[in-house]
Design a protein around this motif. Structure first.
Motif, short mmCIF file in Angstrom:
data_model
loop_
_atom_site.label_atom_id
_atom_site.label_comp_id
_atom_site.label_asym_id
_atom_site.label_seq_id
_atom_site.Cartn_x
_atom_site.Cartn_y
_atom_site.Cartn_z
N ASP A 37 -17.61 119.43 -33.00
CA ASP A 37 -18.29 118.15 -32.48
C ASP A 37 -17.96 117.07 -33.39
O ASP A 37 -17.40 117.25 -34.61
N ARG A 38 -17.80 115.78 -32.74
CA ARG A 38 -17.37 114.52 -33.50
C ARG A 38 -18.64 114.28 -34.33
O ARG A 38 -18.20 113.51 -35.22
N MET A 39 -19.78 114.70 -34.24
CA MET A 39 -20.87 114.20 -34.88
C MET A 39 -21.02 114.97 -36.10
O MET A 39 -20.48 115.87 -36.49
N PRO A 40 -21.78 114.46 -37.32
CA PRO A 40 -21.99 115.23 -38.55
C PRO A 40 -22.89 116.24 -38.33
O PRO A 40 -23.25 117.03 -39.26
N SER A 41 -23.73 116.58 -37.15
CA SER A 41 -24.71 117.64 -36.96
C SER A 41 -24.61 117.87 -35.55
O SER A 41 -24.15 117.06 -34.69
N LEU A 42 -25.03 118.98 -35.14
CA LEU A 42 -24.95 119.57 -33.88
C LEU A 42 -26.42 119.29 -33.17
O LEU A 42 -27.39 119.08 -33.55
N ALA A 163 -17.53 120.69 -23.34
CA ALA A 163 -19.26 120.47 -22.87
C ALA A 163 -19.59 119.25 -23.69
O ALA A 163 -20.15 119.06 -24.62
N LEU A 164 -18.80 117.98 -23.26
CA LEU A 164 -18.89 116.79 -24.03
C LEU A 164 -20.00 115.82 -23.34
O LEU A 164 -19.92 114.76 -24.04
N GLY A 165 -20.64 116.23 -22.63
CA GLY A 165 -22.00 115.45 -22.33
C GLY A 165 -21.67 114.40 -21.37
O GLY A 165 -20.59 114.30 -20.86
N GLY A 173 -23.57 111.02 -29.87
CA GLY A 173 -22.43 111.83 -29.57
C GLY A 173 -21.68 111.62 -28.36
O GLY A 173 -20.57 111.40 -28.40
N ALA A 174 -22.52 111.87 -27.08
CA ALA A 174 -21.47 111.61 -25.82
C ALA A 174 -21.68 110.29 -25.32
O ALA A 174 -22.65 109.80 -25.30
#
Ligand SMILES: Cc1cc2nc3c(=O)[nH]c(=O)nc-3n(C[C@H](O)[C@H](O)[C@H](O)COP(=O)(O)OP(=O)(O)OC[C@H]3O[C@@H](n4cnc5c(N)ncnc54)[C@H](O)[C@@H]3O)c2cc1C
Length: 403
Positions: A37-42, A163-165, A173-174
Motif C-alpha cells: 500500500d502506498r500509505m503509511p498505514s492500511l 484493489a486500488l479503490g 490513499g485511493a
C-alpha cells in the motif's frame, strides 16, 4: 508486521477492505501473501467509514439487496451470493465485533467504529503470515513482468490482486491514478457516486442556511419519492437522501445539463390538509411567520420556499409549493468529496473470477470495478465479496498453472 518485500509468490496491491479480504482468502489457502500500500498505514478509508458508525452491510432480503447494484447486479450476484451479508456479519463476529441491525435495517458493529475490527483483522492476517509493505506506491510492471514501485523496489508475483479503490477522498490513499497504469484496459470513466450537488443559492440564503439540516423531508425525482435527510451547504445540497438519488441525478445532469429535484417539506401531511392550513387568508402575517405558524416549517424550509418564489417558481398554491419545492441541481460535487466512485474496470475485461483477460494472473476487486451502489452498507459488502472472489480466483489460477 514486516515491511520488506522478498520472493513471496502472491501480491495484493491496495490494503483497503477488498485487498485485505483477498489477502485473507489467499493466506487461508496456504499462499504466502504480500500486501503493498502506498500509505503509511492500511485501511484508512475503512477507518473513515467507521466515523459514521461503520455501516458494514444491510439486513434486507437478498433479492432486494442485489437490486441495489443496478446494472451491475447481474455480474455481482454470484459473488454476493457466495459471500452474503450474513457471512460478513459472521466474519465480524469471529473477529470479536458483534453486529446489530439498526432501525433502518442497516447493519453496524456494536462498537460503531472500524478501529477494533481493523486491529483484530490485521492481527489475524499477521497470524496467517501475510506480510505488509507500506509506503509502496505501485507504478505498473517492469520489462520482466515484476511489479514496480515508486521507491525503486520490484516484486515478482505469481498472481496479483489489484484493489486500488476508487478516486474519492484521495487523501485516504485511493486517487484513481491507477487508470494511467492500465492503458490497454477499458475503464468506464470514474465519476462521483453518493455525492452532493451544486445549487445556485442566493447570497442571503447561503449566509443564513449553509450548514442547516433538512430533517424529515421527502425528495422527488423522475417519478420516485424517498424520505430522508439532507444538509444545505455553501455550494449546494448533500446528505443521505441526496446520495440515494445521486446516480440518477448525476446521469440526468450529464444528459440535460441540470436536474430538477422536488423537496416535500411536510411529507407527513397530505396536500389537502396542508392546503386547509396554507391556502386561506394570511391576515397580515409575513410569509415567513405564516409558514412557521401554519405549516410548522423550520427557518431553512421557509428559506427554501422564499428562494423558490424569488426564482419565479410556479405552483398552483402555497401548499403545493411546500409539498414540492423545486431545486435546480447544476452539477455533482467533485469526485474527491464523494462517498464512492462510479465507473472502473469494464466488465468485458474480466473473466468470471475477476481476472483481467489481457493480463492472466492479475485479478481486480473492490471499488476499482465498474459498479456503484447507494450508501447502506452495500459498498463495503461488494468490496468484501469481490475481494474474496478475486482471492479465490487467484488460488484456482495458481493451482491450474502450477505444474
Ligand atoms: C467518508 C466515507 C464514509 C463511508 N462510509 C461507508 C459505510 O458506512 N458503509 C459502506 O459500505 N461504505 C462506506 N464508504 C465506502 C467504503 O469505505 C469504500 O467503498 C471502500 O473502502 C472501498 O474499498 P476498496 O478496498 O475498494 O478501496 P479503498 O478502501 O479505497 O482501499 C484502496 C487502497 O489502495 C491503496 N492504493 C491506491 N493506489 C495505490 C497505488 N498506486 N499503490 C499502492 N497502493 C495504492 C490506497 O492507499 C488504499 O489503501 C465510505 C466512504 C467514505 C469516503
Amino acid at each position: 508486521m514486516s515491511s520488506t518485500p522478498s520472493s513471496q509468490p502472491v501480491a495484493v496491491i491496495g490494503g483497503g477492505p477488498a485487498g485485505l479480504f483477498a489477502a485473507e482468502t489467499m493466506a487461508q489457502a496456504g499462499l504466502r501473501v504480500q500486501v503493498f500500500d502506498r500509505m503509511p498505514s492500511l485501511g484508512r478509508k475503512l477507518l473513515m467509514a467507521g466515523r459514521g458508525g461503520l455501516n458494514i452491510t444491510h439486513s434486507e432480503p437478498l433479492e432486494r439487496f442485489r437490486q441495489r447494484y443496478g446494472e451491475a447486479a447481474a455480474w455481482l450476484t454470484p459473488h454476493l451470493d457466495a459471500f452474503p451479508p450474513a457471512a460478513l456479519r459472521a466474519w465480524c463476529e469471529a473477529l470479536g465485533q458483534e453486529t446489530f441491525v439498526g432501525s433502518s435495517g442497516r447493519v453496524f458493529p456494536k462498537a460503531m467504529k472500524a478501529s477494533p475490527l481493523l486491529r483484530a483483522w490485521l492481527q489475524r492476517l499477521d497470524g496467517l503470515g501475510v506480510r505488509v509493505s507500506l509506503r509502496h506506491d505501485w507504478r505498473g510492471w517492469g520489462a520482466d513482468g515484476a511489479l514496480t514501485f515508486a521507491n525503486g523496489s520490484t516484486f515478482k508475483a505469481e498472481a496479483t490482486v489489484l484493489a486500488l479503490g476508487g478516486a474519492s477522498w484521495p487523501r485516504l490513499g485511493a486517487d484513481g491514478g491507477w487508470t494511467a497504469l492500465l492503458p490497454e484496459i477499458e475503464i468506464a470513466p470514474l465519476r462521483p457516486a453518493n455525492c452532493g450537488f451544486r445549487v445556485a443559492w442566493s447570497e442571503i440564503f447561503r449566509k443564513q442556511h449553509a450548514g442547516a439540516p433538512l430533517k424529515r423531508i421527502a425528495l422527488g425525482f423522475g417519478g420516485d419519492s424517498l424520505r430522508g435527510e439532507a444538509v444545505i451547504t455553501n455550494e449546494g445540497i448533500e446528505g443521505g437522501a441526496i446520495y440515494a438519488l445521486s446516480a440518477r441525478l448525476r446521469e440526468a445532469i450529464a444528459r440535460d445539463g441540470a436536474a430538477l429535484l422536488r423537496i416535500d417539506l411536510r411529507p407527513d401531511i397530505s396536500l389537502a390538509e396542508l392546503s386547509e392550513k396554507l391556502d386561506g387568508p394570511r391576515r397580515g402575517a409575513t410569509l415567513s411567520n405564516f409558514l412557521r405558524k401554519s405549516a410548522n416549517l423550520p427557518p431553512v424550509g421557509i428559506g427554501l420556499v422564499q428562494e423558490a418564489l424569488h426564482g419565479g417558481a410556479e405552483a398552483t398554491s402555497l401548499a403545493a409549493l411546500v409539498k414540492a419545492v423545486p431545486l435546480r441541481l447544476t452539477a455533482p460535487f467533485g469526485l474527491a468529496r464523494a462517498i464512492s466512485t462510479a465507473g472502473g474496470i469494464a466488465l468485458p475485461e474480466l473473466d468470471d473470477a475477476l481476472m483481467l483477460r489481457r493480463r492472466p494472473g492479475v485479478f481486480v476487486a473492490g471499488e476499482m470495478l465498474d459498479w456503484e451502489a447507494p450508501t447502506g452498507g452495500y459498498l463495503l459488502q461488494a468490496c468484501f465479496a469481490t475481494g474474496r472472489a478475486a482471492g479465490l480466483g487467484a488460488i484456482r489460477w495458481l493451482n491450474r498453472t502450477t505444474p
